[in-house]
Design a protein around this motif. Sequence first.
Motif, PDB file in Angstrom:
ATOM      1  N   CYS A 192      81.056  39.404  56.678  1.00 21.29           N
ATOM      2  CA  CYS A 192      79.401  39.449  57.420  1.00 21.29           C
ATOM      3  C   CYS A 192      79.379  40.919  57.186  1.00 21.29           C
ATOM      4  O   CYS A 192      77.470  41.843  56.626  1.00 21.29           O
ATOM      5  CB  CYS A 192      78.655  38.328  58.383  1.00 21.29           C
ATOM      6  SG  CYS A 192      78.935  37.073  57.667  1.00 21.29           S
ATOM      7  N   GLU A 193      79.666  41.478  58.081  1.00 18.45           N
ATOM      8  CA  GLU A 193      79.773  42.988  57.941  1.00 18.45           C
ATOM      9  C   GLU A 193      79.983  43.933  56.591  1.00 18.45           C
ATOM     10  O   GLU A 193      79.514  44.864  56.825  1.00 18.45           O
ATOM     11  CB  GLU A 193      81.161  43.176  58.951  1.00 18.45           C
ATOM     12  CG  GLU A 193      81.051  42.702  60.926  1.00 18.45           C
ATOM     13  CD  GLU A 193      79.700  43.992  61.594  1.00 18.45           C
ATOM     14  OE1 GLU A 193      79.238  44.280  60.061  1.00 18.45           O
ATOM     15  OE2 GLU A 193      80.169  43.665  62.479  1.00 18.45           O
ATOM     16  N   THR A 236      74.820  45.545  51.368  1.00 13.15           N
ATOM     17  CA  THR A 236      73.442  45.346  51.155  1.00 13.15           C
ATOM     18  C   THR A 236      72.795  45.322  53.103  1.00 13.15           C
ATOM     19  O   THR A 236      73.096  44.508  53.182  1.00 13.15           O
ATOM     20  CB  THR A 236      73.078  43.992  50.840  1.00 13.15           C
ATOM     21  OG1 THR A 236      73.825  43.745  49.820  1.00 13.15           O
ATOM     22  CG2 THR A 236      71.704  43.804  50.182  1.00 13.15           C
ATOM     23  N   PRO A 237      72.164  46.729  53.472  1.00  7.88           N
ATOM     24  CA  PRO A 237      72.160  46.481  54.730  1.00  7.88           C
ATOM     25  C   PRO A 237      70.732  45.746  55.016  1.00  7.88           C
ATOM     26  O   PRO A 237      70.950  44.994  56.623  1.00  7.88           O
ATOM     27  CB  PRO A 237      71.718  47.721  54.958  1.00  7.88           C
ATOM     28  CG  PRO A 237      72.413  48.373  53.912  1.00  7.88           C
ATOM     29  CD  PRO A 237      72.300  47.683  52.751  1.00  7.88           C
ATOM     30  N   ASP A 238      70.419  45.007  54.570  1.00 10.48           N
ATOM     31  CA  ASP A 238      68.746  44.069  54.355  1.00 10.48           C
ATOM     32  C   ASP A 238      69.396  43.153  54.335  1.00 10.48           C
ATOM     33  O   ASP A 238      68.043  41.800  54.267  1.00 10.48           O
ATOM     34  CB  ASP A 238      67.597  44.773  53.595  1.00 10.48           C
ATOM     35  CG  ASP A 238      67.031  45.490  54.449  1.00 10.48           C
ATOM     36  OD1 ASP A 238      67.492  46.727  55.386  1.00 10.48           O
ATOM     37  OD2 ASP A 238      66.188  46.941  53.309  1.00 10.48           O
ATOM     38  N   ASN A 239      70.493  42.140  54.793  1.00 10.20           N
ATOM     39  CA  ASN A 239      70.811  40.625  54.273  1.00 10.20           C
ATOM     40  C   ASN A 239      70.674  39.769  55.313  1.00 10.20           C
ATOM     41  O   ASN A 239      70.999  39.969  55.876  1.00 10.20           O
ATOM     42  CB  ASN A 239      72.355  40.642  53.945  1.00 10.20           C
ATOM     43  CG  ASN A 239      72.437  39.384  52.830  1.00 10.20           C
ATOM     44  OD1 ASN A 239      71.646  38.202  53.045  1.00 10.20           O
ATOM     45  ND2 ASN A 239      73.123  38.815  51.353  1.00 10.20           N
ATOM     46  N   MET A 240      69.320  39.443  55.320  1.00  6.87           N
ATOM     47  CA  MET A 240      69.421  38.395  56.515  1.00  6.87           C
ATOM     48  C   MET A 240      70.025  37.453  56.222  1.00  6.87           C
ATOM     49  O   MET A 240      70.807  36.631  57.414  1.00  6.87           O
ATOM     50  CB  MET A 240      67.662  38.075  56.664  1.00  6.87           C
ATOM     51  CG  MET A 240      66.193  38.894  56.223  1.00  6.87           C
ATOM     52  SD  MET A 240      67.284  40.226  59.101  1.00  6.87           S
ATOM     53  CE  MET A 240      67.603  41.725  57.842  1.00  6.87           C
ATOM     54  N   ASN A 241      71.129  36.702  54.964  1.00  5.42           N
ATOM     55  CA  ASN A 241      71.452  35.846  55.548  1.00  5.42           C
ATOM     56  C   ASN A 241      73.250  35.821  56.126  1.00  5.42           C
ATOM     57  O   ASN A 241      73.038  35.283  57.248  1.00  5.42           O
ATOM     58  CB  ASN A 241      71.899  35.345  54.162  1.00  5.42           C
ATOM     59  CG  ASN A 241      70.531  34.501  53.789  1.00  5.42           C
ATOM     60  OD1 ASN A 241      69.488  33.661  54.226  1.00  5.42           O
ATOM     61  ND2 ASN A 241      70.412  34.488  52.250  1.00  5.42           N
ATOM     62  N   SER A 242      73.239  36.976  55.833  1.00  2.67           N
ATOM     63  CA  SER A 242      74.360  37.619  55.892  1.00  2.67           C
ATOM     64  C   SER A 242      74.290  38.375  57.446  1.00  2.67           C
ATOM     65  O   SER A 242      75.330  37.977  58.544  1.00  2.67           O
ATOM     66  CB  SER A 242      74.820  39.246  55.180  1.00  2.67           C
ATOM     67  OG  SER A 242      74.846  38.840  53.763  1.00  2.67           O
ATOM     68  N   CYS A 250      75.468  37.059  63.263  1.00  2.00           N
ATOM     69  CA  CYS A 250      75.628  36.295  65.009  1.00  2.00           C
ATOM     70  C   CYS A 250      75.653  35.474  65.363  1.00  2.00           C
ATOM     71  O   CYS A 250      76.053  35.593  66.479  1.00  2.00           O
ATOM     72  CB  CYS A 250      73.549  36.973  64.711  1.00  2.00           C
ATOM     73  SG  CYS A 250      73.234  38.670  64.899  1.00  2.00           S
ATOM     74  N   TRP A 251      75.177  34.523  64.746  1.00  2.00           N
ATOM     75  CA  TRP A 251      75.903  32.433  65.067  1.00  2.00           C
ATOM     76  C   TRP A 251      77.196  33.440  65.648  1.00  2.00           C
ATOM     77  O   TRP A 251      77.574  32.232  66.379  1.00  2.00           O
ATOM     78  CB  TRP A 251      75.738  32.082  63.857  1.00  2.00           C
ATOM     79  CG  TRP A 251      74.383  31.550  63.319  1.00  2.00           C
ATOM     80  CD1 TRP A 251      73.067  32.050  64.453  1.00  2.00           C
ATOM     81  CD2 TRP A 251      73.396  30.631  62.172  1.00  2.00           C
ATOM     82  NE1 TRP A 251      71.790  31.378  63.642  1.00  2.00           N
ATOM     83  CE2 TRP A 251      72.288  31.030  62.282  1.00  2.00           C
ATOM     84  CE3 TRP A 251      74.956  30.691  61.026  1.00  2.00           C
ATOM     85  CZ2 TRP A 251      71.730  30.420  61.742  1.00  2.00           C
ATOM     86  CZ3 TRP A 251      73.156  30.075  59.967  1.00  2.00           C
ATOM     87  CH2 TRP A 251      71.925  30.191  60.281  1.00  2.00           C
TER      88      TRP A 251
END
Length: 211
Positions: free
Chosen positions: A46-47, A53-59, A64-65
């Motif tokens: 994810c990092e 892609t700095p705005d990738n909310m999926n990642s 965070c999970w």
Amino acid sequence: MNRFRPALCAVATFFLFVTVLWAQPEKPDALKLYNEGKYAEAVRICESEIEATPDNMNSYSVLCWALVANRQYREAEQRASEAYQKNTYDVRIMEVLGEAKYFLGKNDEALNMFQRYIANVPENGNRVGRVYYYMGEIYIKQARYEHADISLTTAVRNDPLRDYWWTRLGYAREMTRDWRSAITAYDRAIELNAAQADARKGKARCQEHLQ
């Protein structure tokens, strides 16, 4: 023969393309790694994705999970806060930011995020039960036992096979002196897990009050 050469070249090109695709290594799936309990690997993937892609909310969500699951609560809070600043409407980020704050003992902030999550997520969201459970625990800590009863009742309605959640619901009801309803919750916990010692002790306490 020359008229067949373009067709032969096209076929050869197609098979070369397929061969190249087949030979390429499969891209790591961070969500799959998270679901397999490989949290550190999921974080690393994810990092890398966020760096690209700095705005990738999926990642950000999976990151965070995985951090929360790996008990890296401060890092989870920091990265979830970054994501929340980028997108204040992503319910996944609201929820996991609430979780991180809950485990850091920031109960009021956690409760605020959980309430925002509940207000925005569909009723059948796959983390709704978990969120109501955490809210119930916060209300117990605050001695707001009626609120805890409501939250934990909703939690077990969404996920009825969690014996510990039923035990905590029994405790919240016991604290409101609703002995019979508390026993009902404790009984359900014992049905799910006969070794649930807290439920057995709680049931015995309530029975004493009814004698």
